[in-house]
Write a protein that holds these residues in place. Structure first.
Motif, short mmCIF file in Angstrom:
data_model
loop_
_atom_site.label_atom_id
_atom_site.label_comp_id
_atom_site.label_asym_id
_atom_site.label_seq_id
_atom_site.Cartn_x
_atom_site.Cartn_y
_atom_site.Cartn_z
N ALA A 167 0.84 -1.19 0.00
CA ALA A 167 0.00 0.00 0.00
C ALA A 167 0.88 1.24 0.00
CB ALA A 167 -0.91 -0.01 1.22
N ALA A 168 0.59 2.15 -0.89
CA ALA A 168 1.38 3.38 -1.03
C ALA A 168 0.59 4.59 -0.58
CB ALA A 168 1.82 3.55 -2.47
N SER A 169 1.29 5.55 -0.03
CA SER A 169 0.65 6.81 0.36
C SER A 169 1.66 7.94 0.22
CB SER A 169 0.15 6.73 1.80
OG SER A 169 1.23 6.53 2.69
N GLY A 170 1.14 9.14 0.13
CA GLY A 170 2.00 10.31 0.15
C GLY A 170 2.12 11.06 -1.16
N ARG A 171 1.96 10.38 -2.26
CA ARG A 171 2.03 11.04 -3.57
C ARG A 171 1.04 10.37 -4.51
NH1 ARG A 171 4.17 14.58 -1.33
NH2 ARG A 171 6.18 15.59 -1.75
N THR A 172 0.94 10.86 -5.72
CA THR A 172 0.04 10.28 -6.71
C THR A 172 0.59 8.94 -7.16
OG1 THR A 172 -0.58 12.48 -7.45
CG2 THR A 172 -1.12 10.62 -8.89
N PHE A 173 -0.08 7.89 -6.75
CA PHE A 173 0.41 6.53 -6.99
C PHE A 173 0.63 6.27 -8.47
CE2 PHE A 173 1.30 2.30 -5.89
CZ PHE A 173 0.53 1.42 -6.64
N SER A 174 -0.24 6.77 -9.31
CA SER A 174 -0.16 6.49 -10.74
C SER A 174 1.01 7.19 -11.43
CB SER A 174 -1.48 6.85 -11.44
OG SER A 174 -1.76 8.22 -11.24
N ASP A 175 1.77 7.97 -10.68
CA ASP A 175 2.98 8.59 -11.23
C ASP A 175 4.22 7.72 -11.04
OD1 ASP A 175 2.23 12.07 -10.32
OD2 ASP A 175 1.69 10.85 -12.07
N TYR A 176 4.04 6.54 -10.45
CA TYR A 176 5.19 5.75 -10.05
C TYR A 176 5.21 4.37 -10.68
CZ TYR A 176 6.28 9.27 -6.61
OH TYR A 176 6.62 10.46 -6.02
N THR A 177 6.39 4.00 -11.16
CA THR A 177 6.68 2.62 -11.50
C THR A 177 6.90 1.88 -10.19
OG1 THR A 177 7.83 3.39 -13.50
CG2 THR A 177 8.24 1.11 -12.78
N MET A 178 6.35 0.68 -10.10
CA MET A 178 6.44 -0.09 -8.86
C MET A 178 7.15 -1.42 -9.12
SD MET A 178 4.99 1.92 -6.73
CE MET A 178 4.92 0.82 -5.31
N ALA A 179 7.80 -1.91 -8.08
CA ALA A 179 8.55 -3.16 -8.24
C ALA A 179 8.59 -3.93 -6.93
CB ALA A 179 9.96 -2.87 -8.72
N TRP A 180 8.90 -5.20 -7.06
CA TRP A 180 9.18 -6.06 -5.92
C TRP A 180 10.61 -6.59 -6.06
CZ3 TRP A 180 6.01 -6.79 -1.80
CH2 TRP A 180 4.66 -6.46 -1.95
N PHE A 181 11.29 -6.60 -4.92
CA PHE A 181 12.60 -7.21 -4.82
C PHE A 181 12.56 -8.16 -3.63
CE2 PHE A 181 15.24 -4.67 -7.71
CZ PHE A 181 14.38 -3.61 -7.98
N ARG A 182 13.56 -9.02 -3.53
CA ARG A 182 13.63 -9.91 -2.37
C ARG A 182 15.07 -10.11 -1.96
NH1 ARG A 182 11.92 -15.84 -4.93
NH2 ARG A 182 13.94 -16.26 -5.97
N GLN A 183 15.23 -10.45 -0.70
CA GLN A 183 16.57 -10.73 -0.18
C GLN A 183 16.50 -11.92 0.76
OE1 GLN A 183 18.59 -7.44 1.74
NE2 GLN A 183 20.58 -8.35 1.29
N ALA A 184 17.22 -12.96 0.40
CA ALA A 184 17.33 -14.15 1.24
C ALA A 184 18.52 -13.99 2.18
CB ALA A 184 17.50 -15.38 0.36
N PRO A 185 18.50 -14.69 3.31
CA PRO A 185 19.62 -14.59 4.26
C PRO A 185 20.95 -14.91 3.60
CG PRO A 185 17.78 -15.77 5.23
CD PRO A 185 17.43 -15.58 3.79
N GLY A 186 21.92 -14.02 3.78
CA GLY A 186 23.25 -14.24 3.24
C GLY A 186 23.39 -13.97 1.77
N GLU A 244 17.61 -9.19 -4.81
CA GLU A 244 17.41 -9.47 -6.23
C GLU A 244 16.05 -9.00 -6.70
OE1 GLU A 244 17.19 -13.57 -7.48
OE2 GLU A 244 16.09 -14.18 -5.68
N PHE A 245 15.99 -8.68 -7.97
CA PHE A 245 14.76 -8.23 -8.61
C PHE A 245 13.78 -9.38 -8.74
CE2 PHE A 245 12.07 -5.91 -11.39
CZ PHE A 245 11.72 -6.75 -12.43
N VAL A 246 12.50 -9.06 -8.51
CA VAL A 246 11.44 -10.04 -8.69
C VAL A 246 10.56 -9.65 -9.87
CG1 VAL A 246 9.43 -11.13 -7.66
CG2 VAL A 246 11.45 -10.67 -6.25
#
Length: 127
Positions: free
Chosen positions: A23-42, A46-48
């Motif tokens: 969930a995003a707040s603070g600015r116009t959401f539709s102005d932003y490219t969105m992404a998911w990344f992940r990080q495993a222990p150690g 990385e990009f998802v």
């Protein structure tokens, strides 16, 4: 400023599914490219997957294609990550990120191009 709050993580058995939300707040959401990344222990983060500001274009990491889907609902200021057929190696802290789009929008997998990050939600896949 954009504030991002992830949810939906948890413990799931291999082969199961989860849907993450950001969930995003603070600015116009539709102005932003969105992404998911992940990080495993150690491991390095990385990009998802990423989605354009309108939702019309998506990019998914090769290793996750066919299992993970990214989408967004601009009316709800939310981006989603649907994860199916989960594997133990998907265990990681999953982060949501936002990048204000420029005149020509680039849906990028480069984490350095993203300006705002959430705190992450933990996904654990048991074998």
């Amino acid at each position: 400023q954009v504030q991002l709050v992830e949810s939906g993580g948890g413990l799931v058995q291999a082969g199961g599914s989860l849907r993450l939300s950001c969930a995003a707040s603070g600015r116009t959401f539709s102005d932003y490219t969105m992404a998911w990344f992940r990080q495993a222990p150690g491991k390095e983060r990385e990009f998802v997957a990423a989605v354009s500001s309108s939702g019309s274009r998506t990019v998914v990491a090769d290793s996750m294609k066919g299992r993970f889907t990214i989408s967004r609902d601009n009316a709800k200021n939310t981006v989603y990550l649907q994860m199916n057929t989960l594997k133990p190696e998907d265990t990681a802290l999953y982060y949501c990120a936002a990048r204000r789009k420029s005149t020509i929008e680039v849906v990028t997998n480069n984490e350095a191009r993203y300006d705002y990050w959430g705190q992450g939600t933990q996904v654990t896949v048991s074998s």
